[in-house]
Design a protein around this motif. Structure first.
Motif, PDB file in Angstrom:
ATOM      1  N   GLY A   6       0.815  -1.207   0.000  1.00 58.66           N
ATOM      2  CA  GLY A   6       0.000   0.000   0.000  1.00 58.66           C
ATOM      3  C   GLY A   6       0.845   1.252   0.000  1.00 58.66           C
ATOM      4  O   GLY A   6       0.520   2.248  -0.660  1.00 58.66           O
ATOM      5  N   ILE A   7       1.953   1.218   0.734  1.00 53.39           N
ATOM      6  CA  ILE A   7       2.847   2.374   0.801  1.00 53.39           C
ATOM      7  C   ILE A   7       3.510   2.605  -0.548  1.00 53.39           C
ATOM      8  O   ILE A   7       3.609   3.739  -1.013  1.00 53.39           O
ATOM      9  CB  ILE A   7       3.895   2.182   1.917  1.00 53.39           C
ATOM     10  CG1 ILE A   7       3.200   2.192   3.277  1.00 53.39           C
ATOM     11  CG2 ILE A   7       4.970   3.252   1.846  1.00 53.39           C
ATOM     12  CD1 ILE A   7       4.102   1.852   4.430  1.00 53.39           C
ATOM     13  N   MET A  12       4.206   5.655  -5.536  1.00 54.93           N
ATOM     14  CA  MET A  12       4.220   5.690  -6.991  1.00 54.93           C
ATOM     15  C   MET A  12       3.255   6.749  -7.512  1.00 54.93           C
ATOM     16  O   MET A  12       3.577   7.483  -8.449  1.00 54.93           O
ATOM     17  CB  MET A  12       3.864   4.312  -7.547  1.00 54.93           C
ATOM     18  CG  MET A  12       4.145   4.171  -8.986  1.00 54.93           C
ATOM     19  SD  MET A  12       5.902   4.353  -9.257  1.00 54.93           S
ATOM     20  CE  MET A  12       5.980   4.009 -10.969  1.00 54.93           C
ATOM     21  N   LYS A  13       2.078   6.858  -6.916  1.00 51.22           N
ATOM     22  CA  LYS A  13       1.118   7.876  -7.345  1.00 51.22           C
ATOM     23  C   LYS A  13       1.663   9.276  -7.097  1.00 51.22           C
ATOM     24  O   LYS A  13       1.517  10.165  -7.935  1.00 51.22           O
ATOM     25  CB  LYS A  13      -0.211   7.695  -6.620  1.00 51.22           C
ATOM     26  CG  LYS A  13      -1.005   6.529  -7.127  1.00 51.22           C
ATOM     27  CD  LYS A  13      -2.331   6.422  -6.426  1.00 51.22           C
ATOM     28  CE  LYS A  13      -3.080   5.203  -6.957  1.00 51.22           C
ATOM     29  NZ  LYS A  13      -4.399   5.069  -6.379  1.00 51.22           N
ATOM     30  N   LEU A  18       3.958  14.296  -9.214  1.00 49.73           N
ATOM     31  CA  LEU A  18       5.024  15.297  -9.162  1.00 49.73           C
ATOM     32  C   LEU A  18       5.755  15.415 -10.499  1.00 49.73           C
ATOM     33  O   LEU A  18       6.087  16.524 -10.939  1.00 49.73           O
ATOM     34  CB  LEU A  18       6.006  14.979  -8.040  1.00 49.73           C
ATOM     35  CG  LEU A  18       5.476  15.186  -6.622  1.00 49.73           C
ATOM     36  CD1 LEU A  18       6.517  14.770  -5.597  1.00 49.73           C
ATOM     37  CD2 LEU A  18       5.061  16.627  -6.409  1.00 49.73           C
ATOM     38  N   LEU A  19       5.998  14.297 -11.177  1.00 54.16           N
ATOM     39  CA  LEU A  19       6.666  14.347 -12.476  1.00 54.16           C
ATOM     40  C   LEU A  19       5.792  15.045 -13.509  1.00 54.16           C
ATOM     41  O   LEU A  19       6.262  15.880 -14.282  1.00 54.16           O
ATOM     42  CB  LEU A  19       7.023  12.937 -12.945  1.00 54.16           C
ATOM     43  CG  LEU A  19       7.682  12.855 -14.322  1.00 54.16           C
ATOM     44  CD1 LEU A  19       9.021  13.584 -14.318  1.00 54.16           C
ATOM     45  CD2 LEU A  19       7.848  11.403 -14.732  1.00 54.16           C
ATOM     46  N   ILE A  82      -7.194   7.817 -15.594  1.00 55.10           N
ATOM     47  CA  ILE A  82      -7.062   8.976 -14.721  1.00 55.10           C
ATOM     48  C   ILE A  82      -6.766   8.478 -13.315  1.00 55.10           C
ATOM     49  O   ILE A  82      -7.349   7.513 -12.840  1.00 55.10           O
ATOM     50  CB  ILE A  82      -8.342   9.833 -14.758  1.00 55.10           C
ATOM     51  CG1 ILE A  82      -8.544  10.390 -16.154  1.00 55.10           C
ATOM     52  CG2 ILE A  82      -8.271  10.944 -13.727  1.00 55.10           C
ATOM     53  CD1 ILE A  82      -9.777  11.210 -16.320  1.00 55.10           C
ATOM     54  N   LEU A  83      -5.815   9.139 -12.649  1.00 53.37           N
ATOM     55  CA  LEU A  83      -5.454   8.729 -11.284  1.00 53.37           C
ATOM     56  C   LEU A  83      -6.687   8.763 -10.457  1.00 53.37           C
ATOM     57  O   LEU A  83      -7.003   8.186  -9.573  1.00 53.37           O
ATOM     58  CB  LEU A  83      -4.408   9.682 -10.701  1.00 53.37           C
ATOM     59  CG  LEU A  83      -3.061   9.644 -11.362  1.00 53.37           C
ATOM     60  CD1 LEU A  83      -2.172  10.725 -10.755  1.00 53.37           C
ATOM     61  CD2 LEU A  83      -2.404   8.310 -11.160  1.00 53.37           C
TER      62      LEU A  83
END
Length: 83
Positions: A6-7, A12-13, A18-19, A82-83
Motif C-alpha cells: 500500500g505504501i 508511486m502515485k 510530481l513528475l 485517470i489517477l
C-alpha cells in the motif's frame, strides 16, 4: 509488520503526480512568462538548434505541456487512465 504494498502504491502515485506537474509547470512557465521568443533566444546559443530556434522553442513548449498532461492522466498505449 508494516504492509509495504500500500505504501509503494501511494509513493508511486505521488511520484507520477510530481513528475507530471514538473513538466506541465515548466512548459506553462515557458509559454506564459518567458514567451516563445525568450525560449528561442536560449536555444539559439546551442549549435544543434541554431538553424531554427523558434521552431524548436514551440516543439519544446508543446512537448512539455502535452507530455506533462499525459503523465498526469497516466496515458498508456492501450487506454488512458485517470489517477
Amino acid at each position: 509488520m508494516v504492509e509495504t504494498k500500500g505504501i509503494k502504491s501511494i509513493q508511486m502515485k505521488i511520484m507520477v503526480i510530481l513528475l507530471g506537474l514538473l513538466m506541465l509547470v515548466a512548459g506553462l512557465n515557458k509559454l506564459i512568462i518567458f514567451k516563445p521568443e525568450g525560449v528561442s533566444g536560449m536555444l539559439s546559443g546551442i549549435f544543434l538548434f541554431a538553424w531554427a530556434p523558434m521552431f524548436w522553442a514551440y516543439v519544446l513548449i508543446l512537448s512539455e505541456i502535452i507530455f506533462g498532461l499525459l503523465i498526469l492522466f497516466k496515458w498508456t498505449n492501450s487506454n488512458p487512465k485517470i489517477l
